[in-house]
Write an enzyme that holds these catalytic residues in place. Structure first.
Site, mmCIF file in Angstrom:
data_model
loop_
_atom_site.group_PDB
_atom_site.id
_atom_site.type_symbol
_atom_site.label_atom_id
_atom_site.label_comp_id
_atom_site.label_asym_id
_atom_site.label_seq_id
_atom_site.Cartn_x
_atom_site.Cartn_y
_atom_site.Cartn_z
ATOM 1 N N LYS A 1 14.915 0.531 9.563
ATOM 2 C CA LYS A 1 14.748 -0.581 10.216
ATOM 3 C C LYS A 1 15.686 -2.016 9.865
ATOM 4 O O LYS A 1 16.171 -1.495 8.621
ATOM 5 C CB LYS A 1 13.155 -1.096 9.822
ATOM 6 C CG LYS A 1 12.556 -1.358 8.523
ATOM 7 C CD LYS A 1 13.157 -2.653 7.781
ATOM 8 C CE LYS A 1 13.001 -2.861 6.323
ATOM 9 N NZ LYS A 1 13.471 -4.259 5.810
ATOM 10 N N ASP B 1 5.991 -2.036 4.054
ATOM 11 C CA ASP B 1 6.541 -1.603 5.109
ATOM 12 C C ASP B 1 5.996 -0.532 5.934
ATOM 13 O O ASP B 1 6.553 -0.360 7.099
ATOM 14 C CB ASP B 1 7.979 -1.613 4.861
ATOM 15 C CG ASP B 1 8.753 -2.790 4.561
ATOM 16 O OD1 ASP B 1 8.231 -3.917 4.824
ATOM 17 O OD2 ASP B 1 9.841 -2.594 3.986
#
Length: 310
Positions: free
Chosen positions: A14, A138
């Site tokens: 990401k 996350d």
């Protein structure tokens, strides 16, 4: 006869298109507001559920990531077995391409991939949120089923966002390690100085109007910011060189991801990213990788069952 079952999935990295660090919480964490975006730089995760043994094993192809017991993919399997009363053994094969400690979420993505594959193979674990949050802030994003999401709290409170048009990126991987804990501590110190212009936390991204406006890359570039970027660039020459080089080669947006040290630049075409990545790798001596954003998340692929115990 009970048979072993195997599945595989790509575990994408990401980048953060927006990252604001807000007030420190009573539990020691900071409130944040961020926009996560999946990209196609990915590890590959393969999981085998096998009734012929108990416990969890892990093999890794790629850089040495330290003790197996500390690997997030391994820890994800251990927590899944415990949470859902699973007796069969689990073997994980992990092919690493995402560098560790770069702000790209590779370990968290690997952990989420293991949870997704175990849910696919066992039909258990419909609700994985608690396990994901225990593994890291996350991990819930990589489980949410969206390629882009607005995160609050520690990043675990998620609002999925509509996918952006796929964009071509160059991802810079400077040869430095930025400690996330140190980055937060340094930012807090700077904001606490009487002479600092950062004493007041700047305006945030939160709000329906701001979120809804991010429909294209021009709008993303207008709101894009990362509170760590100035500090990390000042502390690590390689990060500043990477960002400057991306801008000089024409990136419409060049940013640090997370607390770094990875950076990324947005370019108009895939061909251009391949040219820039090759040029900068040769010029600066560390990897620059042509990549793209994802508009659809990877899906598990279940492989043929293998013989097991009777």
């Amino acid at each position: 006869m009970r048979r072993s079952r195997t599945a595989t999935i790509d575990a994408p990295a990401k980048v953060n298109l927006f990252l604001r660090i807000l007030e420190r919480r009573a539990d020691g964490y900071h409130e944040i507001e961020t926009v996560f975006q999946l990209i196609d730089l990915a590890d590959t995760v393969r999981v085998r559920v096998d009734p012929s043994f108990e416990g969890v094993s892990l093999t890794v192809q790629g850089p040495d990531l330290g003790p197996v017991e500390e690997n997030l993919a391994y820890r994800a399997a251990v927590l899944f077995r415990r949470a859902f009363g699973m007796g069969d053994g689990i073997h994980i094969e992990l092919s690493k391409r995402i560098p560790a400690g770069g702000g790209l979420g590779g370990g968290s993505s690997d952990a989420a991939a293991v949870l997704l594959l175990l849910r696919e193979l066992t039909t258990r674990g419909d609700e994985l949120r608690d396990v994901a949050e225990e593994l890291g802030s996350d991990v819930p994003f990589f489980l949410c089923g969206s390629t882009r999401a607005f995160g609050r709290g520690r990043g675990e409170l998620l609002t999925p966002l509509e996918p952006l048009p796929e964009a071509a990126l160059v991802v810079a991987l400077p040869p430095v390690h930025v400690s996330t804990a140190s980055a937060y501590g340094h930012l807090s110190d700077v904001r606490g100085r009487p002479s600092s212009r950062m004493v007041d936390v700047p305006r945030t991204f939160e709000g329906a109007t701001a979120r809804a406006s991010l429909v294209g890359w021009l709008e993303v570039a207008e709101l894009a910011t990362n509170d760590f970027q100035a500090l990390v660039s000042a502390g690590y020459t390689e990060v500043e060189q990477s960002l400057s080089a991306l801008r000089e080669r024409g990136a419409s947006l060049a940013m640090l991801s997370g607390s770094g040290a990875a950076c990324f630049g947005v370019f108009p075409t895939k061909v251009r990213t391949e040219q820039v990545a090759a040029e900068l790798t040769a010029a600066l001596g560390w990897p620059f990788v042509a990549s793209r954003t994802l508009s659809k998340p990877p899906r598990p692929s279940v492989l043929a069952s293998e013989g097991g115990e009777r």
